[in-house]
Design a protein around this motif. Sequence first.
Motif, short mmCIF file in Angstrom:
data_model
loop_
_atom_site.label_atom_id
_atom_site.label_comp_id
_atom_site.label_asym_id
_atom_site.label_seq_id
_atom_site.Cartn_x
_atom_site.Cartn_y
_atom_site.Cartn_z
N UNK A 1 6.40 -67.02 -4.27
CA UNK A 1 7.11 -66.28 -5.31
C UNK A 1 8.32 -67.08 -5.80
N UNK A 2 9.08 -67.61 -4.85
CA UNK A 2 10.25 -68.41 -5.23
C UNK A 2 9.80 -69.71 -5.90
N UNK A 3 8.80 -70.37 -5.32
CA UNK A 3 8.31 -71.63 -5.89
C UNK A 3 7.78 -71.46 -7.30
N UNK A 4 7.05 -70.35 -7.54
CA UNK A 4 6.52 -70.10 -8.88
C UNK A 4 7.66 -69.83 -9.86
N UNK A 5 8.66 -69.06 -9.43
CA UNK A 5 9.82 -68.85 -10.31
C UNK A 5 10.50 -70.15 -10.67
N UNK A 6 10.69 -71.01 -9.67
CA UNK A 6 11.26 -72.33 -9.95
C UNK A 6 10.33 -73.15 -10.82
N UNK A 7 9.02 -73.05 -10.58
CA UNK A 7 8.05 -73.80 -11.36
C UNK A 7 8.05 -73.40 -12.83
#
Length: 567
Positions: A76-82
């Motif tokens: 979830x965090x990685x996708x938001x950053x992505x």
Amino acid sequence: MPTDIEIAQAASLQKILPLASRRLDIQEDSLSPFGHYKAKLSLEEVQRLSGRKDGHLILVTAISPTPPGEGKTTTTVGLGDGLNHIGKQTMICLREPSLGPCFGMKGGAAGGGHAQVVPMEDINLHFTGDFHAIGLAHNLLAALIDNHIHHGNALRLDVRRITWRRVIDMNDRALRDITVALGGPGNGYPRQDGFDIVVASEVMAIVCLSTSLADLKRRLGNIVVGYTATKQPVTARELKADGAMAALLKDALAPNLVQTLEGNLAFVHGGPFANIAHGCNSLIATQTALKLADYVVTEAGFGADLGAEKFIDIKCRKGGLKPACAVLVATVRALKYHGGADAKKPGSDGPQALADGLANLRRHVENIQRHYGLPVIVSINRFDSDLIEEMAMIERCCTELDVPCVLATHWADGGAGAADLARAVVRACERSAALSGSSASSAPAAALYADAEPLADKIRAVATKIYRAGDVVFTPKALAQLQEWQAGGYGHFPVCIAKTQYSFSADPTLRGAPVGHTLHVRELRLNAGAEFVVAICGDIMTMPGLPKVPSAERIDVDDAGRISGLF
């Protein structure tokens, strides 16, 4: 290799007030800082934003979890950053971690590696005090119940029929069933009682589903604390508890703002468990994020049979939300586990285990597509030990299911490692917008059952359609509760199933994609304020215990105040 907490502690954080003002175009005066790196957004600002157009909502869910975890929060965090990495204005919405699991078996819950929300130690420990406020409000009501009985019991509460237990935000099996008011007449009337963990509290659910202070107070007043000898419900409003409870919760209702390691903004607010509660961050945080960003990434707890089901059938139903797509997180290791791999049996984690474990992935994809009509993207949280042939096997399965499959390396590479996943999500959102004619349809997500269906039929719908159970068996006590609440005017409520997270069934040993099993419902609890009914199944506990070697044993703090071992 550095640990998650070491990576978080090495990061250079930006001060939250100027960061939020710059990135979200909100005034610093609308934020109440808790130190330099976390803040609460005022309810006045939440209300001011309500007229804006919504962005796209992306739900991150997962296959049935395994003891090591699949990295759903990390994704979830990685996708938001992505998404921010590829130029899309994006916010993240997460739940607050519970102290019980932090010191128990699960550990922290702020993401991992280079895909974390920070300050990690604060978020995992006391944070902004929301959980303390929720626990105090809950236990204030418990104290007022016993005090009312002690001073004459004008409402004629039957001490045998009090349903409001106490709570504590810690795994403590010794408190599951207790006797209170011992020691003589001055201490009240002895009765059987018990504790649940704070994240199972109805007050937690109420905070996470309320849309304003007025709505919060209304829901608190509707809490049913017990019954008279003639089985008439007694509410918190009748005890005159709702005003004081709302006063304790006034600040807790405001969403908490933090940042990721890459300086992207996230709401971390509310924290109901997904295996014993409804498993989503607060509705007020999600709705506000949709006004502030073009893309909002949120997660629902544990596997899609629990988190995604409750997200759609409870949260989306109550809040009128509709995700544009769902991201289903999986790992090779977890799929092998569902295919029968056993760490104690060398060689059991070969290709056949992966092939068999893919049944779990298929089941979740089919459920999300068939019952909720959402596009699905499979995200493989990749480990260095994963083989090319294993990736190819998963990709072939996804091709057969006609869903995209994306390998993601956000744990190691942050947002750049989730850029391909972000692009796949943007394509899915754009297709959903084209089909609906807008970025967010006004109609909520398709639900599994209608409001008008009887409570028993709603439980059967979840069990047979999502879990693929062959039958649902209610204990006599549970059947009597269902009949009583149906007749009492609560039949329109959605249901919240409390069961093990490790299986589609209520038996944690049934891995993969079992069919034809029986769901045993042993007890039901009426959450009249949160406006849903909880069905407790199998051996699930609403007060967890600590494992033989709890995480607390490795957590420490040095003379400079630097915490270690948290995750």
